[in-house]
Design an enzyme around this catalytic site. Sequence first.
Site, PDB file in Angstrom:
ATOM      1  CE1 TYR A 169      -4.305  -1.478   0.843  1.00  0.00           C
ATOM      2  CE2 TYR A 169      -2.878  -3.109   1.873  1.00  0.00           C
ATOM      3  CZ  TYR A 169      -4.112  -2.742   1.381  1.00  0.00           C
ATOM      4  OH  TYR A 169      -5.155  -3.629   1.418  1.00  0.00           O
TER       5      TYR A 169
ATOM      6  CE1 TYR B 162      -1.741  -6.999   3.467  1.00  0.00           C
ATOM      7  CE2 TYR B 162      -2.547  -6.638   1.238  1.00  0.00           C
ATOM      8  CZ  TYR B 162      -2.702  -6.528   2.600  1.00  0.00           C
ATOM      9  OH  TYR B 162      -3.829  -5.950   3.109  1.00  0.00           O
TER      10      TYR B 162
ATOM     11  NE  ARG C 259      -6.575 -10.277   4.722  1.00  0.00           N
ATOM     12  CZ  ARG C 259      -7.556  -9.474   4.355  1.00  0.00           C
ATOM     13  NH1 ARG C 259      -7.424  -8.175   4.407  1.00  0.00           N
ATOM     14  NH2 ARG C 259      -8.711  -9.961   3.931  1.00  0.00           N
TER      15      ARG C 259
ATOM     16  CG  HIS D  35      -7.882  -7.617   0.187  1.00  0.00           C
ATOM     17  ND1 HIS D  35      -6.671  -8.130   0.552  1.00  0.00           N
ATOM     18  CD2 HIS D  35      -7.991  -6.429   0.833  1.00  0.00           C
ATOM     19  CE1 HIS D  35      -6.067  -7.292   1.393  1.00  0.00           C
ATOM     20  NE2 HIS D  35      -6.854  -6.244   1.580  1.00  0.00           N
TER      21      HIS D  35
ATOM     22  CG  HIS E  71      -9.839  -2.570   1.778  1.00  0.00           C
ATOM     23  ND1 HIS E  71     -10.065  -3.094   3.027  1.00  0.00           N
ATOM     24  CD2 HIS E  71      -8.538  -2.846   1.499  1.00  0.00           C
ATOM     25  CE1 HIS E  71      -8.963  -3.656   3.483  1.00  0.00           C
ATOM     26  NE2 HIS E  71      -8.009  -3.523   2.579  1.00  0.00           N
TER      27      HIS E  71
END
Lengths: 240, 201
Positions: A106, A145, A155, A158, A160
Amino acid sequence: MKSGYYPRDLNMHPPAYTPGYRTSILRSPQKAPIGFDGSPTEFTGPTFGHSLIGELDNNLILNFAQAGESAIGERIMVHGYVLDEEARPIRNTLVEFWQANAGGRYRHKKDTYLAPLDPNFGGCGRTMTDESGYFHFFTIRPAAYPWPNGKNDWRPAHIHFSVFGTAFAQRLITQMYFEGDPNIALCPIVKTIPDADAIDRLIARLDMHNSRPHDMRAYRFDIVLRGKRSTVFENRKEGN
Amino acid sequence: MPYAPKLKESASQTAGPYVHIGCMPNTTGIHTIFDTDLGSTMFTGEAKGERINIEAVIFDGSGTPVKDAMVEIWQADANGVFASPEDGREADPHFTGFGRQHADHDTGVFRFETIKPGAVSVDGKTYAPHVLMWIAARGINLALATRVYFDDEAEANEADPFLSRIELKSRVPTLIAKRDGNTYRHEIHLQGPDETVFFDL
């Protein structure tokens, strides 16, 4: 004003306390939430105009990229409908989304994962549904990640989502997963959801019919918000 | 005849630690995508009513401030009307009723600049002035809804249909913010003896 929403079926949602997802241990209320038949505060919600949305807001491939550049990764379109539990379209409602880049990182100073930042990828976007509740956006497929929960938790890839609906009673934050990802079944956050069908409904399907040849593949993802009882408003005799 | 809705609501998932990237990118330093963060101001002009601030901190079960939360508020205008077509009445055109803020990354304090809402009177019921507060954060699987009432509205609070519904009267003070000048200060406790009343939206 008389309105009402179906009571939220809490069996479809993760309970607050899910020790497999360790952060929930200290952040979960221990007392039962108080049920209330609702008031204008919950039956209303903010509305946002289409003028809010900029030209590239729904294009994460380009909305942070330098001129002539684009984000690195598998190019995809995510599309679907925002509906209520009665399958009625939720029109002109704001949908926000955010995600990691194609390496699984991110754009946030606290994300220190080894994967590189992509200088041409910001990781957020927004759009509004049209008159039929339809939305779409372009992005790159995020990567899985690792995250500090257990010793080796990853995870699944995905995206959000944050959706408003037409009343605060419908307000929802959720995540979209990708069909066929083996990490889904292993993920402690996915596993907070007790119902297998409810998990399945968060998995977007590869949609070759709407894929663009030699350009990008499509994934179909529908979002369902709480249903509203169909009542006739005293001040709007035509109903709702 | 038995009836069930056609579809089921999508399951909630935690907003995660990076909710600010998506919902308030400018606060994380991503300035080039959206001009301003949604809900960063609740005013579009000179709104009617008393200007107030609401300052709050969310504490986890160990008493540590939750510094990565995103908080939204939704409230009526000074006349008790919501800026929503669902309300059906005309709201103050200079007040949105919607605010979105993040907790300070160092202190966990979040702060809203707003106006004191009026009491909401609808269908023969009167609700004391209050603000809906909605909390999303890492570790919170389904966003938490609570309300903030005001300590200088004792009489209205006493008659409020929602507060009256709370059986354990000792929990009512967890919903009441304390006035300090123009600022109402409030604490939210996710767990423990002072656990805030959360409600099922």
